[in-house]
Scaffold this motif. Structure first.
Motif, PDB file in Angstrom:
ATOM      1  N   PHE A 184       0.927  -1.284  -0.110  1.00  0.00           N
ATOM      2  CA  PHE A 184       0.032  -0.008  -0.070  1.00  0.00           C
ATOM      3  C   PHE A 184       0.694   1.314   0.150  1.00  0.00           C
ATOM      4  CE2 PHE A 184      -1.901   3.626   2.393  1.00  0.00           C
ATOM      5  CZ  PHE A 184      -2.982   3.715   1.704  1.00  0.00           C
ATOM      6  N   MET A 185       1.735   1.462   0.708  1.00  0.00           N
ATOM      7  CA  MET A 185       2.818   2.490   0.918  1.00  0.00           C
ATOM      8  C   MET A 185       3.387   2.653  -0.556  1.00  0.00           C
ATOM      9  SD  MET A 185       2.267   3.924   3.776  1.00  0.00           S
ATOM     10  CE  MET A 185       3.653   5.160   3.450  1.00  0.00           C
ATOM     11  N   ALA A 186       3.897   1.681  -1.048  1.00  0.00           N
ATOM     12  CA  ALA A 186       4.386   1.937  -2.534  1.00  0.00           C
ATOM     13  C   ALA A 186       3.611   2.425  -3.480  1.00  0.00           C
ATOM     14  CB  ALA A 186       5.095   0.403  -2.832  1.00  0.00           C
ATOM     15  N   LEU A 187       2.141   1.856  -3.337  1.00  0.00           N
ATOM     16  CA  LEU A 187       1.156   2.317  -4.278  1.00  0.00           C
ATOM     17  C   LEU A 187       0.833   3.937  -4.046  1.00  0.00           C
ATOM     18  CD1 LEU A 187      -1.040  -0.951  -4.312  1.00  0.00           C
ATOM     19  CD2 LEU A 187       0.388  -0.011  -6.312  1.00  0.00           C
ATOM     20  N   GLN A 188       0.957   4.076  -2.746  1.00  0.00           N
ATOM     21  CA  GLN A 188       0.586   5.519  -2.149  1.00  0.00           C
ATOM     22  C   GLN A 188       1.804   6.374  -2.861  1.00  0.00           C
ATOM     23  OE1 GLN A 188      -2.024   6.568  -0.821  1.00  0.00           O
ATOM     24  NE2 GLN A 188      -1.549   8.533   0.101  1.00  0.00           N
ATOM     25  N   ILE A 189       2.911   5.898  -2.740  1.00  0.00           N
ATOM     26  CA  ILE A 189       3.868   7.012  -3.390  1.00  0.00           C
ATOM     27  C   ILE A 189       3.901   6.933  -4.858  1.00  0.00           C
ATOM     28  CG2 ILE A 189       6.409   7.333  -3.549  1.00  0.00           C
ATOM     29  CD1 ILE A 189       6.663   6.011  -0.809  1.00  0.00           C
ATOM     30  N   GLN A 190       3.525   5.809  -5.542  1.00  0.00           N
ATOM     31  CA  GLN A 190       3.456   5.990  -7.167  1.00  0.00           C
ATOM     32  C   GLN A 190       2.166   6.703  -7.462  1.00  0.00           C
ATOM     33  OE1 GLN A 190       3.309   1.718  -8.112  1.00  0.00           O
ATOM     34  NE2 GLN A 190       5.486   1.358  -7.502  1.00  0.00           N
ATOM     35  N   SER A 191       1.113   6.677  -6.760  1.00  0.00           N
ATOM     36  CA  SER A 191       0.127   7.368  -6.981  1.00  0.00           C
ATOM     37  C   SER A 191       0.154   8.850  -6.864  1.00  0.00           C
ATOM     38  CB  SER A 191      -0.955   7.042  -6.304  1.00  0.00           C
ATOM     39  OG  SER A 191      -2.249   7.747  -6.360  1.00  0.00           O
ATOM     40  N   ILE A 192       0.864   9.357  -5.855  1.00  0.00           N
ATOM     41  CA  ILE A 192       1.433  10.717  -5.961  1.00  0.00           C
ATOM     42  C   ILE A 192       2.119  11.369  -6.974  1.00  0.00           C
ATOM     43  CG2 ILE A 192       2.734  12.499  -4.556  1.00  0.00           C
ATOM     44  CD1 ILE A 192       1.796  10.927  -2.055  1.00  0.00           C
ATOM     45  N   LEU A 193       3.279  10.471  -7.380  1.00  0.00           N
ATOM     46  CA  LEU A 193       4.298  10.833  -8.432  1.00  0.00           C
ATOM     47  C   LEU A 193       3.571  10.741  -9.737  1.00  0.00           C
ATOM     48  CD1 LEU A 193       7.593   9.372  -6.810  1.00  0.00           C
ATOM     49  CD2 LEU A 193       6.855  11.642  -6.635  1.00  0.00           C
ATOM     50  N   ASN A 194       3.074   9.642  -9.886  1.00  0.00           N
ATOM     51  CA  ASN A 194       2.474   9.299 -11.253  1.00  0.00           C
ATOM     52  C   ASN A 194       0.878   9.739 -11.752  1.00  0.00           C
ATOM     53  OD1 ASN A 194       4.747   7.844 -11.442  1.00  0.00           O
ATOM     54  ND2 ASN A 194       3.812   5.903 -11.025  1.00  0.00           N
ATOM     55  N   GLU A 195       0.216  10.144 -10.575  1.00  0.00           N
ATOM     56  CA  GLU A 195      -1.082  10.788 -10.930  1.00  0.00           C
ATOM     57  C   GLU A 195      -1.415  12.038 -10.198  1.00  0.00           C
ATOM     58  OE1 GLU A 195      -3.896   7.730  -9.976  1.00  0.00           O
ATOM     59  OE2 GLU A 195      -2.500   6.054 -10.909  1.00  0.00           O
ATOM     60  N   ALA A 196      -1.363  12.206  -8.940  1.00  0.00           N
ATOM     61  CA  ALA A 196      -1.766  13.267  -8.333  1.00  0.00           C
ATOM     62  C   ALA A 196      -1.108  14.559  -8.650  1.00  0.00           C
ATOM     63  CB  ALA A 196      -1.788  12.980  -6.653  1.00  0.00           C
ATOM     64  N   ALA A 197       0.398  14.289  -8.708  1.00  0.00           N
ATOM     65  CA  ALA A 197       1.123  15.574  -8.894  1.00  0.00           C
ATOM     66  C   ALA A 197       1.006  16.080 -10.337  1.00  0.00           C
ATOM     67  CB  ALA A 197       2.716  15.232  -8.486  1.00  0.00           C
ATOM     68  N   PRO A 198       1.297  15.272 -11.456  1.00  0.00           N
ATOM     69  CA  PRO A 198       1.354  15.519 -12.791  1.00  0.00           C
ATOM     70  C   PRO A 198      -0.159  16.186 -13.355  1.00  0.00           C
ATOM     71  CG  PRO A 198       1.428  13.295 -12.805  1.00  0.00           C
ATOM     72  CD  PRO A 198       1.767  13.632 -11.319  1.00  0.00           C
ATOM     73  N   TYR A 199      -1.226  15.321 -12.764  1.00  0.00           N
ATOM     74  CA  TYR A 199      -2.598  15.699 -13.454  1.00  0.00           C
ATOM     75  C   TYR A 199      -3.522  16.468 -12.494  1.00  0.00           C
ATOM     76  CZ  TYR A 199      -1.325  11.872 -16.399  1.00  0.00           C
ATOM     77  OH  TYR A 199      -0.756  11.078 -17.118  1.00  0.00           O
ATOM     78  N   TYR A 200      -2.964  16.789 -11.451  1.00  0.00           N
ATOM     79  CA  TYR A 200      -3.995  17.550 -10.457  1.00  0.00           C
ATOM     80  C   TYR A 200      -3.258  18.942  -9.973  1.00  0.00           C
ATOM     81  CZ  TYR A 200      -6.940  13.639 -10.878  1.00  0.00           C
ATOM     82  OH  TYR A 200      -7.785  12.737 -11.490  1.00  0.00           O
ATOM     83  N   ALA A 201      -2.235  18.526  -9.091  1.00  0.00           N
ATOM     84  CA  ALA A 201      -1.470  19.736  -8.734  1.00  0.00           C
ATOM     85  C   ALA A 201      -0.772  20.741  -9.691  1.00  0.00           C
ATOM     86  CB  ALA A 201      -0.408  19.381  -7.866  1.00  0.00           C
ATOM     87  N   LEU A 202       0.206  20.095 -10.649  1.00  0.00           N
ATOM     88  CA  LEU A 202       0.980  20.612 -11.598  1.00  0.00           C
ATOM     89  C   LEU A 202      -0.110  21.537 -12.604  1.00  0.00           C
ATOM     90  CD1 LEU A 202       3.686  21.296 -12.854  1.00  0.00           C
ATOM     91  CD2 LEU A 202       3.621  19.167 -14.405  1.00  0.00           C
ATOM     92  N   PRO A 203      -0.879  21.118 -13.097  1.00  0.00           N
ATOM     93  CA  PRO A 203      -1.701  22.027 -13.897  1.00  0.00           C
ATOM     94  C   PRO A 203      -2.100  23.321 -13.137  1.00  0.00           C
ATOM     95  CG  PRO A 203      -2.598  19.901 -14.368  1.00  0.00           C
ATOM     96  CD  PRO A 203      -1.736  19.716 -13.048  1.00  0.00           C
TER      97      PRO A 203
END
Length: 211
Positions: free
Chosen positions: A116-135
């Motif tokens: 779960f922790m690995a998935l959480q970090i991957q989700s932040i770096l691969n989804e949340a950061a580029p698709y939500y925070a960055l725009p």
């Protein structure tokens, strides 16, 4: 054996039931047999979709995450706000969602799971950061409400800090330590033109660390 013609309905039933039981009884006190009894499914039907109770817990958390991302997407695409206003709204909403009863009671068990922790970090770096925070950060840079030379890196750092380092469930602390980390986080973001943690969020985090 007859083939299940509606597997998505079976999965939904399992996850709905498990979510309710985890909240009512707690994860540790809920057994697979409890889930079998409550769903009235066979043991084979459960194991066809999930290898273990732990796998069900991760799926429940993933489903909650999907709901949260839909909420964040609405904020990202909302009209009439500056980038700085959007980033404040997004982070405050994300933190409040993470404090809600369902996920917050499951987190202590999830964080003990390396997957779960690995998935959480991957989700932040691969989804949340580029698709939500960055725009949103780029929008703020364009409208002048945010000052940042490295928006991609800033998006990743802000999310990693808020989701893992700052959250009192992920890192148990005293109330004084929580307040100090919140003050540092606001000091860090202020140089970019915004402050993300209001007093209500800070007080909620302090209450969580006490409980």
């Amino acid at each position: 054996m007859a083939r299940n013609k509606h597997p998505e309905q079976t999965v939904k039933l399992i996850l709905d039931t498990a979510s309710r039981l985890f909240l009512q009884k707690g994860y540790d006190k809920t057994t697979l047999q409890d889930i079998i009894d409550a769903t009235k499914l066979s043991k084979g039907a459960i194991y066809h979709h999930f290898a273990s109770k732990e796998a069900i817990l991760i799926a429940v958390a993933d489903r909650m995450g999907e709901h949260n991302t839909a909420v964040l997407a609405e904020i990202r695409d909302r009209k009439g706000l500056t980038g700085a206003e959007k980033v404040r709204e997004m982070f405050r909403t994300a933190m409040r969602l993470s404090f809600q009863g369902g996920i917050v009671h499951m987190l202590p068990f999830l964080i003990e799971n390396p997957k779960f922790m690995a998935l959480q970090i991957q989700s932040i770096l691969n989804e949340a950061a580029p698709y939500y925070a960055l725009p949103i950060l780029r929008e703020g840079i364009a409208d002048g409400s945010i000052r940042a030379d490295y928006p991609e890196q800033l998006a990743e750092v802000l999310l990693l800090l808020s989701d893992l380092w700052l959250h009192p469930i992920f890192r148990p602390s005293t109330p004084e330590q929580v307040r100090a980390r919140c003050a540092f986080y606001n000091q860090l973001t202020r140089q970019y033109g915004f402050e993300l943690l209001d007093q209500d969020i800070i007080d909620t985090m302090v209450d969580l660390c006490r409980s």
